[in-house]
Design a protein around this motif. Structure first.
Motif, PDB file in Angstrom:
ATOM      1  N   MET A 151      28.818  16.386  45.007  1.00 52.72           N
ATOM      2  CA  MET A 151      29.640  17.005  43.963  1.00 52.72           C
ATOM      3  C   MET A 151      29.173  16.512  42.588  1.00 52.72           C
ATOM      4  SD  MET A 151      32.438  18.855  43.445  1.00 52.72           S
ATOM      5  CE  MET A 151      33.566  19.131  42.114  1.00 52.72           C
ATOM      6  N   MET A 152      28.860  17.432  41.723  1.00 53.18           N
ATOM      7  CA  MET A 152      28.424  17.079  40.376  1.00 53.18           C
ATOM      8  C   MET A 152      29.642  16.663  39.551  1.00 53.18           C
ATOM      9  SD  MET A 152      25.086  18.035  40.317  1.00 53.18           S
ATOM     10  CE  MET A 152      24.542  18.663  38.757  1.00 53.18           C
ATOM     11  N   GLN A 153      29.499  15.584  38.822  1.00 52.08           N
ATOM     12  CA  GLN A 153      30.598  15.066  38.000  1.00 52.08           C
ATOM     13  C   GLN A 153      30.496  15.602  36.575  1.00 52.08           C
ATOM     14  OE1 GLN A 153      33.160  13.031  39.085  1.00 52.08           O
ATOM     15  NE2 GLN A 153      32.277  13.500  41.075  1.00 52.08           N
ATOM     16  N   PRO A 154      31.631  15.925  35.946  1.00 53.33           N
ATOM     17  CA  PRO A 154      31.563  16.285  34.529  1.00 53.33           C
ATOM     18  C   PRO A 154      31.062  15.093  33.713  1.00 53.33           C
ATOM     19  CG  PRO A 154      33.834  16.416  35.354  1.00 53.33           C
ATOM     20  CD  PRO A 154      32.976  15.930  36.478  1.00 53.33           C
ATOM     21  N   LEU A 155      30.497  15.380  32.568  1.00 55.95           N
ATOM     22  CA  LEU A 155      30.021  14.335  31.667  1.00 55.95           C
ATOM     23  C   LEU A 155      30.795  14.406  30.355  1.00 55.95           C
ATOM     24  CD1 LEU A 155      26.193  14.858  32.209  1.00 55.95           C
ATOM     25  CD2 LEU A 155      27.572  12.972  33.096  1.00 55.95           C
ATOM     26  N   LYS A 156      30.729  13.324  29.618  1.00 55.79           N
ATOM     27  CA  LYS A 156      31.336  13.293  28.299  1.00 55.79           C
ATOM     28  C   LYS A 156      30.200  13.291  27.284  1.00 55.79           C
ATOM     29  CE  LYS A 156      34.153   9.870  28.087  1.00 55.79           C
ATOM     30  NZ  LYS A 156      35.250   8.923  28.009  1.00 55.79           N
ATOM     31  N   ARG A 157      30.260  14.249  26.328  1.00 59.38           N
ATOM     32  CA  ARG A 157      29.264  14.295  25.260  1.00 59.38           C
ATOM     33  C   ARG A 157      29.876  13.668  24.017  1.00 59.38           C
ATOM     34  NH1 ARG A 157      27.473  20.029  23.101  1.00 59.38           N
ATOM     35  NH2 ARG A 157      29.670  20.052  22.565  1.00 59.38           N
ATOM     36  N   ILE A 158      29.127  12.732  23.424  1.00 61.82           N
ATOM     37  CA  ILE A 158      29.573  12.078  22.198  1.00 61.82           C
ATOM     38  C   ILE A 158      28.568  12.408  21.101  1.00 61.82           C
ATOM     39  CG2 ILE A 158      30.253   9.895  21.124  1.00 61.82           C
ATOM     40  CD1 ILE A 158      30.233   8.737  24.035  1.00 61.82           C
ATOM     41  N   ILE A 159      29.077  12.912  19.984  1.00 66.55           N
ATOM     42  CA  ILE A 159      28.218  13.166  18.833  1.00 66.55           C
ATOM     43  C   ILE A 159      28.590  12.159  17.746  1.00 66.55           C
ATOM     44  CG2 ILE A 159      27.563  14.809  17.035  1.00 66.55           C
ATOM     45  CD1 ILE A 159      27.898  17.003  19.128  1.00 66.55           C
ATOM     46  N   TYR A 160      27.582  11.398  17.328  1.00 64.29           N
ATOM     47  CA  TYR A 160      27.753  10.386  16.293  1.00 64.29           C
ATOM     48  C   TYR A 160      27.116  10.890  15.000  1.00 64.29           C
ATOM     49  CZ  TYR A 160      28.137   7.204  20.350  1.00 64.29           C
ATOM     50  OH  TYR A 160      28.491   6.598  21.522  1.00 64.29           O
ATOM     51  N   CYS A 161      27.574  10.344  13.888  1.00 60.03           N
ATOM     52  CA  CYS A 161      26.909  10.566  12.608  1.00 60.03           C
ATOM     53  C   CYS A 161      26.671   9.210  11.957  1.00 60.03           C
ATOM     54  CB  CYS A 161      27.746  11.439  11.679  1.00 60.03           C
ATOM     55  SG  CYS A 161      26.963  11.683  10.074  1.00 60.03           S
ATOM     56  N   ILE A 162      25.416   8.962  11.610  1.00 57.48           N
ATOM     57  CA  ILE A 162      25.081   7.791  10.805  1.00 57.48           C
ATOM     58  C   ILE A 162      24.821   8.303   9.400  1.00 57.48           C
ATOM     59  CG2 ILE A 162      23.413   5.947  10.358  1.00 57.48           C
ATOM     60  CD1 ILE A 162      22.851   5.870  13.368  1.00 57.48           C
ATOM     61  N   LYS A 163      25.581   7.782   8.459  1.00 53.08           N
ATOM     62  CA  LYS A 163      25.413   8.167   7.059  1.00 53.08           C
ATOM     63  C   LYS A 163      24.733   6.993   6.353  1.00 53.08           C
ATOM     64  CE  LYS A 163      29.326   8.677   5.064  1.00 53.08           C
ATOM     65  NZ  LYS A 163      30.615   9.206   4.633  1.00 53.08           N
ATOM     66  N   VAL A 164      23.582   7.268   5.738  1.00 53.78           N
ATOM     67  CA  VAL A 164      22.820   6.234   5.037  1.00 53.78           C
ATOM     68  C   VAL A 164      22.821   6.582   3.557  1.00 53.78           C
ATOM     69  CG1 VAL A 164      20.564   5.131   4.793  1.00 53.78           C
ATOM     70  CG2 VAL A 164      21.355   5.832   7.070  1.00 53.78           C
ATOM     71  N   ILE A 165      23.304   5.670   2.727  1.00 58.85           N
ATOM     72  CA  ILE A 165      23.403   5.914   1.285  1.00 58.85           C
ATOM     73  C   ILE A 165      22.501   4.923   0.549  1.00 58.85           C
ATOM     74  CG2 ILE A 165      24.938   5.977  -0.721  1.00 58.85           C
ATOM     75  CD1 ILE A 165      27.254   6.455   1.286  1.00 58.85           C
ATOM     76  N   ILE A 166      21.624   5.466  -0.284  1.00 52.48           N
ATOM     77  CA  ILE A 166      20.728   4.644  -1.093  1.00 52.48           C
ATOM     78  C   ILE A 166      21.015   4.971  -2.555  1.00 52.48           C
ATOM     79  CG2 ILE A 166      18.328   4.081  -1.634  1.00 52.48           C
ATOM     80  CD1 ILE A 166      17.735   5.223   1.272  1.00 52.48           C
ATOM     81  N   LYS A 167      21.353   3.950  -3.312  1.00 53.69           N
ATOM     82  CA  LYS A 167      21.685   4.139  -4.733  1.00 53.69           C
ATOM     83  C   LYS A 167      20.435   3.909  -5.571  1.00 53.69           C
ATOM     84  CE  LYS A 167      24.877   2.438  -8.253  1.00 53.69           C
ATOM     85  NZ  LYS A 167      25.942   1.476  -8.563  1.00 53.69           N
ATOM     86  N   SER A 168      20.207   4.798  -6.542  1.00 54.66           N
ATOM     87  CA  SER A 168      19.059   4.628  -7.440  1.00 54.66           C
ATOM     88  C   SER A 168      19.316   3.473  -8.405  1.00 54.66           C
ATOM     89  CB  SER A 168      18.797   5.914  -8.226  1.00 54.66           C
ATOM     90  OG  SER A 168      19.827   6.100  -9.185  1.00 54.66           O
ATOM     91  N   ASP A 169      18.257   3.032  -9.073  1.00 54.82           N
ATOM     92  CA  ASP A 169      18.367   1.897  -9.998  1.00 54.82           C
ATOM     93  C   ASP A 169      18.875   2.291 -11.377  1.00 54.82           C
ATOM     94  OD1 ASP A 169      17.462   0.155  -8.071  1.00 54.82           O
ATOM     95  OD2 ASP A 169      15.355   0.438  -8.622  1.00 54.82           O
ATOM     96  N   ASP A 170      19.056   3.566 -11.604  1.00 58.74           N
ATOM     97  CA  ASP A 170      19.498   4.032 -12.924  1.00 58.74           C
ATOM     98  C   ASP A 170      20.930   3.556 -13.191  1.00 58.74           C
ATOM     99  OD1 ASP A 170      20.424   5.480 -15.130  1.00 58.74           O
ATOM    100  OD2 ASP A 170      19.141   7.192 -14.675  1.00 58.74           O
ATOM    101  N   LYS A 171      21.084   2.720 -14.216  1.00 58.44           N
ATOM    102  CA  LYS A 171      22.406   2.140 -14.494  1.00 58.44           C
ATOM    103  C   LYS A 171      23.348   3.150 -15.156  1.00 58.44           C
ATOM    104  CE  LYS A 171      21.337  -2.118 -13.229  1.00 58.44           C
ATOM    105  NZ  LYS A 171      20.842  -1.925 -11.880  1.00 58.44           N
ATOM    106  N   VAL A 172      22.786   4.078 -15.940  1.00 58.40           N
ATOM    107  CA  VAL A 172      23.612   5.026 -16.690  1.00 58.40           C
ATOM    108  C   VAL A 172      24.100   6.156 -15.784  1.00 58.40           C
ATOM    109  CG1 VAL A 172      23.716   6.571 -18.672  1.00 58.40           C
ATOM    110  CG2 VAL A 172      22.329   4.484 -18.786  1.00 58.40           C
ATOM    111  N   ASN A 173      23.154   6.809 -15.105  1.00 59.68           N
ATOM    112  CA  ASN A 173      23.492   7.912 -14.191  1.00 59.68           C
ATOM    113  C   ASN A 173      22.917   7.627 -12.808  1.00 59.68           C
ATOM    114  OD1 ASN A 173      24.861   9.770 -15.966  1.00 59.68           O
ATOM    115  ND2 ASN A 173      22.874  10.040 -16.971  1.00 59.68           N
ATOM    116  N   PRO A 174      23.522   6.708 -12.098  1.00 58.87           N
ATOM    117  CA  PRO A 174      22.961   6.411 -10.782  1.00 58.87           C
ATOM    118  C   PRO A 174      23.042   7.630  -9.861  1.00 58.87           C
ATOM    119  CG  PRO A 174      25.092   5.343 -11.032  1.00 58.87           C
ATOM    120  CD  PRO A 174      24.747   5.945 -12.362  1.00 58.87           C
ATOM    121  N   MET A 175      21.970   7.843  -9.124  1.00 57.22           N
ATOM    122  CA  MET A 175      21.954   8.914  -8.130  1.00 57.22           C
ATOM    123  C   MET A 175      22.071   8.276  -6.759  1.00 57.22           C
ATOM    124  SD  MET A 175      18.996  11.474  -9.514  1.00 57.22           S
ATOM    125  CE  MET A 175      18.692  12.031  -7.868  1.00 57.22           C
TER     126      MET A 175
END
Length: 108
Positions: A1-25
């Motif tokens: 008998m085949m068993q149901p599976l659980k699907r998990i979807i993850y999100c990794i959010k990576v944020i890199i801040k620019s060096d601009d002090k006035v208008n950082p991106m």
């Protein structure tokens, strides 16, 4: 008998801040990953998931579960998830990049 599976979807959010002090991106990358586990396995966020993607040491990163659902043996994509389950792997299936001046615009 085949068993149901659980699907998990993850999100990794990576944020890199620019060096601009006035208008950082902010360069934001969303990495979406999928894992298949047995239906009875408890869900836990594990920092080792971060190892699936690369990012600079200075990056801010977040890990979330986006979705959890059941994959039944009669589903057309069951064989794909069974293979993923048997491999024990967590796979990146989609990445997208955005650049923003406002960090409050950053979401899933």
């Amino acid at each position: 008998m085949m068993q149901p599976l659980k699907r998990i979807i993850y999100c990794i959010k990576v944020i890199i801040k620019s060096d601009d002090k006035v208008n950082p991106m902010y360069h934001v990358t969303y990495h979406y990953l999928v894992q298949a586990v047995s239906i009875s396995e408890p869900i836990k966020l594990d920092d080792s998931i971060y190892n699936k993607v690369s990012f600079p040491k200075t990056a801010i990163r977040y890990l979330d579960i986006v979705e959890i659902d059941e994959i039944a043996p009669e589903d057309t994509d069951y064989a794909d998830y069974l293979s993923l389950f048997q491999s024990g792997d967590i796979q990146v299936f989609y990445s997208k990049d955005i650049v923003t001046y406002q960090l409050n615009e950053v979401h899933h």
